[in-house]
Design a protein around this motif. Sequence first.
Motif, PDB file in Angstrom:
ATOM      1  N   LYS A  66      -0.714  -9.356  -8.232  1.00  0.00           N
ATOM      2  CA  LYS A  66      -1.856  -8.930  -8.306  1.00  0.00           C
ATOM      3  C   LYS A  66      -2.049  -7.276  -8.093  1.00  0.00           C
ATOM      4  CE  LYS A  66      -5.611  -8.485  -5.439  1.00  0.00           C
ATOM      5  NZ  LYS A  66      -6.441  -8.953  -4.036  1.00  0.00           N
ATOM      6  N   TYR A  67      -1.027  -6.771  -7.402  1.00  0.00           N
ATOM      7  CA  TYR A  67      -0.459  -4.987  -8.417  1.00  0.00           C
ATOM      8  C   TYR A  67       0.132  -4.958  -8.648  1.00  0.00           C
ATOM      9  CZ  TYR A  67      -4.054  -5.620  -3.935  1.00  0.00           C
ATOM     10  OH  TYR A  67      -5.125  -5.203  -2.857  1.00  0.00           O
ATOM     11  N   SER A  68       1.050  -5.944  -9.528  1.00  0.00           N
ATOM     12  CA  SER A  68       2.381  -5.517 -10.833  1.00  0.00           C
ATOM     13  C   SER A  68       1.932  -3.807 -11.338  1.00  0.00           C
ATOM     14  CB  SER A  68       2.506  -6.707 -11.705  1.00  0.00           C
ATOM     15  OG  SER A  68       1.192  -7.306 -12.397  1.00  0.00           O
ATOM     16  N   ASN A  69       0.317  -3.748 -11.737  1.00  0.00           N
ATOM     17  CA  ASN A  69       0.101  -3.041 -12.515  1.00  0.00           C
ATOM     18  C   ASN A  69      -0.171  -1.389 -11.909  1.00  0.00           C
ATOM     19  OD1 ASN A  69      -1.871  -3.483 -11.336  1.00  0.00           O
ATOM     20  ND2 ASN A  69      -3.485  -2.740 -13.053  1.00  0.00           N
ATOM     21  N   LYS A  70      -0.083  -1.475 -10.440  1.00  0.00           N
ATOM     22  CA  LYS A  70      -0.255  -0.370 -10.252  1.00  0.00           C
ATOM     23  C   LYS A  70       1.429   0.085  -9.082  1.00  0.00           C
ATOM     24  CE  LYS A  70      -4.537  -0.650  -8.883  1.00  0.00           C
ATOM     25  NZ  LYS A  70      -5.920  -0.756  -8.354  1.00  0.00           N
ATOM     26  N   LEU A  71       2.430  -0.894  -9.367  1.00  0.00           N
ATOM     27  CA  LEU A  71       4.202  -0.620  -8.763  1.00  0.00           C
ATOM     28  C   LEU A  71       5.020  -1.569  -9.400  1.00  0.00           C
ATOM     29  CD1 LEU A  71       4.511  -3.448  -6.952  1.00  0.00           C
ATOM     30  CD2 LEU A  71       3.006  -2.869  -5.165  1.00  0.00           C
ATOM     31  N   THR A  72       6.197  -1.233  -8.926  1.00  0.00           N
ATOM     32  CA  THR A  72       7.740  -1.207 -10.042  1.00  0.00           C
ATOM     33  C   THR A  72       8.190  -2.261  -8.584  1.00  0.00           C
ATOM     34  OG1 THR A  72       7.752   0.737 -10.711  1.00  0.00           O
ATOM     35  CG2 THR A  72       9.326  -0.240 -10.451  1.00  0.00           C
ATOM     36  N   TYR A  73       8.499  -3.632  -8.796  1.00  0.00           N
ATOM     37  CA  TYR A  73       9.116  -3.930  -7.565  1.00  0.00           C
ATOM     38  C   TYR A  73      10.235  -5.433  -8.590  1.00  0.00           C
ATOM     39  CZ  TYR A  73       5.940  -8.207  -8.760  1.00  0.00           C
ATOM     40  OH  TYR A  73       5.169  -8.543  -9.612  1.00  0.00           O
ATOM     41  N   ASN A  74      10.715  -6.117  -7.686  1.00  0.00           N
ATOM     42  CA  ASN A  74      11.701  -6.751  -7.910  1.00  0.00           C
ATOM     43  C   ASN A  74      11.045  -8.249  -6.572  1.00  0.00           C
ATOM     44  OD1 ASN A  74      12.214  -7.097 -10.754  1.00  0.00           O
ATOM     45  ND2 ASN A  74      14.448  -6.223 -10.359  1.00  0.00           N
ATOM     46  N   THR A  75      10.975  -9.633  -7.050  1.00  0.00           N
ATOM     47  CA  THR A  75      11.215 -10.656  -6.111  1.00  0.00           C
ATOM     48  C   THR A  75      12.570 -11.122  -6.676  1.00  0.00           C
ATOM     49  OG1 THR A  75       8.531 -10.618  -5.578  1.00  0.00           O
ATOM     50  CG2 THR A  75      10.825 -12.476  -5.096  1.00  0.00           C
ATOM     51  N   PHE A  76      13.506 -11.786  -5.324  1.00  0.00           N
ATOM     52  CA  PHE A  76      14.524 -12.227  -5.696  1.00  0.00           C
ATOM     53  C   PHE A  76      14.196 -13.253  -4.049  1.00  0.00           C
ATOM     54  CE2 PHE A  76      16.067  -7.827  -6.334  1.00  0.00           C
ATOM     55  CZ  PHE A  76      16.549  -7.932  -7.760  1.00  0.00           C
ATOM     56  N   ASN A 126       0.793  -0.926  -0.042  1.00  0.00           N
ATOM     57  CA  ASN A 126      -0.184  -0.365   0.280  1.00  0.00           C
ATOM     58  C   ASN A 126       1.254   1.502   0.077  1.00  0.00           C
ATOM     59  OD1 ASN A 126      -2.385  -1.661  -0.255  1.00  0.00           O
ATOM     60  ND2 ASN A 126      -2.165  -1.127   2.441  1.00  0.00           N
ATOM     61  N   PHE A 127       1.921   1.465   0.718  1.00  0.00           N
ATOM     62  CA  PHE A 127       2.782   2.417   0.780  1.00  0.00           C
ATOM     63  C   PHE A 127       3.452   2.510  -0.646  1.00  0.00           C
ATOM     64  CE2 PHE A 127       7.364   4.096   1.335  1.00  0.00           C
ATOM     65  CZ  PHE A 127       7.345   5.048   2.618  1.00  0.00           C
ATOM     66  N   CYS A 128       3.837   1.450  -1.208  1.00  0.00           N
ATOM     67  CA  CYS A 128       4.414   1.565  -2.688  1.00  0.00           C
ATOM     68  C   CYS A 128       3.346   2.459  -3.334  1.00  0.00           C
ATOM     69  CB  CYS A 128       5.049   0.748  -2.757  1.00  0.00           C
ATOM     70  SG  CYS A 128       6.605  -0.478  -1.925  1.00  0.00           S
ATOM     71  N   ILE A 129       2.561   1.285  -3.489  1.00  0.00           N
ATOM     72  CA  ILE A 129       1.448   2.005  -4.221  1.00  0.00           C
ATOM     73  C   ILE A 129       1.109   3.872  -3.918  1.00  0.00           C
ATOM     74  CG2 ILE A 129      -0.861   2.080  -5.343  1.00  0.00           C
ATOM     75  CD1 ILE A 129      -0.876  -1.190  -4.780  1.00  0.00           C
ATOM     76  N   SER A 130       1.079   4.210  -3.213  1.00  0.00           N
ATOM     77  CA  SER A 130       0.275   5.203  -2.746  1.00  0.00           C
ATOM     78  C   SER A 130       1.864   6.548  -2.702  1.00  0.00           C
ATOM     79  CB  SER A 130      -0.141   5.597  -1.658  1.00  0.00           C
ATOM     80  OG  SER A 130       0.795   5.090  -0.487  1.00  0.00           O
ATOM     81  N   ARG A 131       2.573   6.033  -2.460  1.00  0.00           N
ATOM     82  CA  ARG A 131       3.648   6.999  -2.849  1.00  0.00           C
ATOM     83  C   ARG A 131       4.969   6.383  -3.491  1.00  0.00           C
ATOM     84  NH1 ARG A 131       4.196   8.943   3.156  1.00  0.00           N
ATOM     85  NH2 ARG A 131       1.902   8.863   2.831  1.00  0.00           N
ATOM     86  N   LYS A 132       4.037   5.613  -4.574  1.00  0.00           N
ATOM     87  CA  LYS A 132       4.924   5.404  -6.024  1.00  0.00           C
ATOM     88  C   LYS A 132       6.534   5.377  -5.989  1.00  0.00           C
ATOM     89  CE  LYS A 132       2.046   6.366  -8.425  1.00  0.00           C
ATOM     90  NZ  LYS A 132       0.633   5.700  -9.661  1.00  0.00           N
TER      91      LYS A 132
END
Length: 307
Positions: free
Chosen positions: A159-169, A106-112
């Motif tokens: 599920k939220y990949s269209n709303k945030l930028t990330y990588n999973t390691f 939620n933090f990553c989505i709201s604050r980019k």
Amino acid sequence: MKLLITGACGHIGSYLAQNVHKIKKIKKCYLLDHVKTTQINSLFNSKKKNNLKFHLIDLSKKDSLKKFKDVDYIIHLASMTNAASSFKRKKEMYRNNIKCMENVINFCISRKVKLIHISSTSVYGKQTDLVDENCEKKYLKPQSPYADIKLIEEKMLKKYSNKLTYNTFRFGTIAGVSPGMRFHTAVNKFCLNASLNLPITVYKTALNQYRPYLSLTDVLKLFKFSIEKNFFKNDIYNALSENCTVKQIIDKIKVFKSGVRIQFVYSEIMNQLSYHVSKKKLSNEGLNLNNKIKNDIKNTLKLLKNI
């Protein structure tokens, strides 16, 4: 650029805080931890040049991140991590880790904010061959609540990949010295037992089974690569330095410590087949993780030499 590290007093987080000045783009670093399962001494003698700011926060609480308004990256390390004991604390671990993940998303989505999420190669469970990130869902068979939660977290991000930028390691078992190091993982636990002249306990069929291991040196290399190269692809990558058998790890310990003994025991979490984990996908992106676990064993035993 500003970085926020959750679980900053833990094994990985404390090493990162100690070395964050080596990531050139980062000018300020916020450290978050509730200091319940870790030691506050992880914060002792923090380097001024790292420009660190510590916040005592329970990430599982709603709105725990609302005060941070100018973060560019978050490395999410906060979680209950002891896979072997997760059977006894199953409900607590699910509640805590998933709630922390929800708040981070939620933090990553709201604050980019760009997210580096840590999963585990233990999600592969029972395998007989070399496994990679394309392993079919039906073959992902985690052997502990901890590993199962990591799969849930991965699905949450997808599920939220269209709303945030990330990588999973997906990390191999961590090896190496840090201010907040713990001793429930294989390499560190083996080194501690050897230093105390106690037998190294091994599940009786596990001696020649392969597992992936990841050096803290390579962890920093990975974080540095992700941030400095802006490497965020909303994808999953295995992260490991070496695949080793339990016997190979013990043999590395014997190089630096004499009189090492082995005691065979039963452990619920060790009853799985041997498997190699591929790191080709990450290598194809231009990052080679190749630090020798032998170096981490040497440094860990050196730290413990006088006990």
